[in-house]
Motif scaffolding. Sequence first.
Motif, mmCIF file in Angstrom:
data_model
loop_
_atom_site.group_PDB
_atom_site.id
_atom_site.type_symbol
_atom_site.label_atom_id
_atom_site.label_comp_id
_atom_site.label_asym_id
_atom_site.label_seq_id
_atom_site.Cartn_x
_atom_site.Cartn_y
_atom_site.Cartn_z
ATOM 1 N N ASN A 153 -11.234 24.652 -55.751
ATOM 2 C CA ASN A 153 -9.811 24.832 -55.448
ATOM 3 C C ASN A 153 -9.404 26.292 -55.460
ATOM 4 O OD1 ASN A 153 -10.368 24.153 -58.328
ATOM 5 N ND2 ASN A 153 -8.256 24.774 -58.621
ATOM 6 N N ASN B 56 -13.036 20.351 -65.278
ATOM 7 C CA ASN B 56 -12.103 19.336 -64.767
ATOM 8 C C ASN B 56 -12.537 18.784 -63.415
ATOM 9 O OD1 ASN B 56 -11.517 21.988 -63.757
ATOM 10 N ND2 ASN B 56 -9.649 21.183 -62.844
ATOM 11 N N HIS B 57 -13.575 19.353 -62.833
ATOM 12 C CA HIS B 57 -14.124 18.816 -61.586
ATOM 13 C C HIS B 57 -15.170 17.757 -61.900
ATOM 14 C CE1 HIS B 57 -12.725 21.645 -58.305
ATOM 15 N NE2 HIS B 57 -12.216 22.172 -59.391
ATOM 16 N N GLU B 58 -15.323 16.833 -60.981
ATOM 17 C CA GLU B 58 -16.333 15.790 -61.169
ATOM 18 C C GLU B 58 -17.689 16.419 -61.430
ATOM 19 O OE1 GLU B 58 -17.402 11.608 -59.021
ATOM 20 O OE2 GLU B 58 -16.803 13.281 -57.760
ATOM 21 N N THR B 59 -18.036 17.419 -60.657
ATOM 22 C CA THR B 59 -19.232 18.214 -60.906
ATOM 23 C C THR B 59 -18.811 19.673 -61.045
ATOM 24 O OG1 THR B 59 -20.496 16.695 -59.515
ATOM 25 C CG2 THR B 59 -21.531 18.789 -60.069
ATOM 26 N N HIS C 107 -3.858 22.170 -63.066
ATOM 27 C CA HIS C 107 -2.914 21.850 -61.989
ATOM 28 C C HIS C 107 -2.070 23.063 -61.642
ATOM 29 C CE1 HIS C 107 -0.504 21.321 -65.581
ATOM 30 N NE2 HIS C 107 0.575 21.316 -64.845
ATOM 31 N N ASP D 75 -4.106 19.033 -58.575
ATOM 32 C CA ASP D 75 -4.000 18.405 -59.893
ATOM 33 C C ASP D 75 -5.350 17.723 -60.119
ATOM 34 O OD1 ASP D 75 -3.453 17.046 -62.197
ATOM 35 O OD2 ASP D 75 -1.571 16.173 -61.497
ATOM 36 N N ILE D 76 -6.257 18.486 -60.710
ATOM 37 C CA ILE D 76 -7.668 18.082 -60.760
ATOM 38 C C ILE D 76 -8.024 17.697 -62.184
ATOM 39 C CG2 ILE D 76 -10.053 18.835 -60.369
ATOM 40 C CD1 ILE D 76 -8.970 20.694 -58.207
ATOM 41 N N ARG D 77 -8.357 16.446 -62.373
ATOM 42 C CA ARG D 77 -8.615 15.909 -63.709
ATOM 43 C C ARG D 77 -9.901 15.117 -63.713
ATOM 44 N NH1 ARG D 77 -2.947 12.723 -64.888
ATOM 45 N NH2 ARG D 77 -1.634 14.045 -63.581
ATOM 46 N N HIS E 245 -12.461 12.912 -66.791
ATOM 47 C CA HIS E 245 -13.001 12.663 -68.128
ATOM 48 C C HIS E 245 -14.490 12.965 -68.097
ATOM 49 C CE1 HIS E 245 -9.308 10.469 -69.031
ATOM 50 N NE2 HIS E 245 -9.675 10.501 -70.296
ATOM 51 N N HIS F 104 -9.143 25.933 -72.627
ATOM 52 C CA HIS F 104 -7.904 26.032 -71.847
ATOM 53 C C HIS F 104 -7.649 24.816 -70.978
ATOM 54 C CE1 HIS F 104 -8.371 30.620 -72.105
ATOM 55 N NE2 HIS F 104 -7.590 30.168 -73.059
ATOM 56 N N LEU F 105 -8.724 24.213 -70.511
ATOM 57 C CA LEU F 105 -8.563 23.086 -69.590
ATOM 58 C C LEU F 105 -8.695 21.735 -70.288
ATOM 59 C CD1 LEU F 105 -10.479 24.313 -66.388
ATOM 60 C CD2 LEU F 105 -8.087 24.667 -67.038
ATOM 61 N N ALA F 106 -8.932 21.762 -71.592
ATOM 62 C CA ALA F 106 -9.000 20.499 -72.331
ATOM 63 C C ALA F 106 -7.614 19.881 -72.345
ATOM 64 C CB ALA F 106 -9.502 20.745 -73.747
ATOM 65 N N ASP F 107 -7.511 18.672 -71.842
ATOM 66 C CA ASP F 107 -6.224 17.981 -71.815
ATOM 67 C C ASP F 107 -6.046 17.249 -73.149
ATOM 68 O OD1 ASP F 107 -3.816 17.155 -70.774
ATOM 69 O OD2 ASP F 107 -4.672 15.958 -69.151
#
Lengths: 374, 374
Positions: B168, B199-202, B254, B259-261, B263, B283-286
């Motif tokens: 992104n 936060n990306h799938e890969t 995001h 808005d890239i999430r 698990h 930083h990207l840990a939700d």
Amino acid sequence: MGIQDHYLDEQVLHITWSDGKRSKYHYLWLRDNCSSAFHAITEERTFDLLSVSDDIRPTAVSIDGDKLHIDWSEGDHRSSYSFDWLRKYAYSVDFAQDRSGRVESWDKRFVDVIPQGEHEAIMHSDAALLTWMEDLARYGLALVRNMPATNEAVVETAERIGYLRRTNFGLTFDVRSVPKPSNQAYTADALPLHTDLPNHETPPGYQFLHCLNNESSGGESIFVDGFRVLEDIRVNAPEAFELLANQQIPFRFHDDDYDIREHRPVISLNYLGEVTELKYNAHLADIFDLPEDVMHEYYLAYRLLMRQLRDPRYMIQLRLGGGDMVVFDNRRVLHGRRQFDPSTGLRHLRGTYVDRTEFRSRLRVLRRTQGQGN
Amino acid sequence: MGIQDHYLDEQVLHITWSDGKRSKYHYLWLRDNCSSAFHAITEERTFDLLSVSDDIRPTAVSIDGDKLHIDWSEGDHRSSYSFDWLRKYAYSVDFAQDRSGRVESWDKRFVDVIPQGEHEAIMHSDAALLTWMEDLARYGLALVRNMPATNEAVVETAERIGYLRRTNFGLTFDVRSVPKPSNQAYTADALPLHTDLPNHETPPGYQFLHCLNNESSGGESIFVDGFRVLEDIRVNAPEAFELLANQQIPFRFHDDDYDIREHRPVISLNYLGEVTELKYNAHLADIFDLPEDVMHEYYLAYRLLMRQLRDPRYMIQLRLGGGDMVVFDNRRVLHGRRQFDPSTGLRHLRGTYVDRTEFRSRLRVLRRTQGQGN
């Protein structure tokens, strides 16, 4: 929604809500997610979790309107949480959320109700795009009608969703018979059901196939919803399902420029135990190197899957015409085609991929901008 | 190597080799991997495994020089296998291969022995490229010296390996302080150790960071080999290791467009139980949504990892100068930087990614063309 009761133990704030639901909030979780823990502009987490100890705990909890305040034993800090926020992010059983993606699997009857969108609407209306994408997310396959007869159309349409996923075949690919094919897709042979590129670490997500010409005799497209087939195997042959999910087999494609290999399970599950991916491509399956004590049982499970995938009750057949585009989740829906006779006319599909990460991101942003919330 | 003895049971051909090693070959496996099962041009598998039954078995086995022949109970077919092939693809314990990738983990002492390549050599010599890539595969981090001071240099060098991984943030990104940053990388703040884009799938594989200027005071780069840290945690705190491998946490980025999430587990293991990935980005840990009965223990494990990652015995610090490029496996090596003072001079890194699939493919092809075999 108000708070009926709350109390503290060693690690946890317990809340009973006015509707009787109970939730637990661990102190480290509460401190880590204090609203001051996030950057004002980027909204990224900036709090250093190690700035407090394992033993941090509230010294006082107070309620004020629809807010709960906590004074902490460390750092001279007060955190405030709205009731709405506490319920939204509650992780206790009473708040277990349906986090699965409203997926609906299908069989051969799907052929009569395949979702379709109009190219013009998808290109120019975010509302139309959102509706079509919701269908695609739910069913894993949808059509677009009245595509322009240009080489660029498939890319322009895919880019309404997100940037393209490049592979060793490039950003786009043309499916037609050629004299010296590097793989069977580029012949006039029948193409058995498969998913694309399981030999990649992450096989491509959504596949776009724009039919520019289909004037050959034969060449019908066939599709099967792998999720439906796996649902049935999970019920009827759970041990086979487990083997296919737990064991990894090698996939490989190679030519002069590439040698792309990966060990992958045929079935992937997410953290909720739901099937998220099927990787099935008999052409790219390399020589199995499973432990000898599971080899025979694995072959039986794999062959069961192969047989189920050929069961006509799961299969839809479409004859794409010039101007049609079919889009499908390549890690869910298997695709193939009937043999065609290239001497009877031109058959030319043009394809590209957009990955799941970008698809889902776009869906979230459209839901937000189109006022459908999260 | 000859065959000393062989016999058949219900499902398996048993072979004892002249060196005493034993191997089993299941009939379905043998039939599936008969040399006639592959396409002459594409080398893809074309045999239809369902054209034989679960019960296929040899009617005769014969040995002729260094070949073993099987006549089958079905299909009026004879298969032939060379002894070399049978030993190469043997999957029995006696032939258990070291299939791990000759990885060597490191700590702070690595700073004195970091592999380096010369830009000119890497661009024009496949042998030099191969040597440098082998080092990078082994250690997860390597330098390139004497890069040209151009915006294109990072892309041109990365493309010696493979096509770029888009994200992104685009195909390339510029790390320097900007007035309205969408994430902390684009400030002058210290950047704690992290891996990019969990936060990306890969998450992206290999990251290339070309230093065009580094004239600010501060701004040193820091790196830690996550594999080494995890080796130690696996030994010293196995329960924490298991939690970090088995539980999945949410990551999110995001902005207006995305808005890239996802698990993802912090630790990923391959089918051999080896660590393949570390995903760590505070930083990207939700907001964690783990089951309530593991939340507290998970936080303790996660905090243990955080502490270990900051232990100076693991960390190397480099001051990149104009013309240097650092390349590292973003799913293995954590990176960060010290704070810098943008008023004291320009600091500008230009970055891109090439994914693991393409990196490994290129390594295999170079080994083949440079005569180092498989």
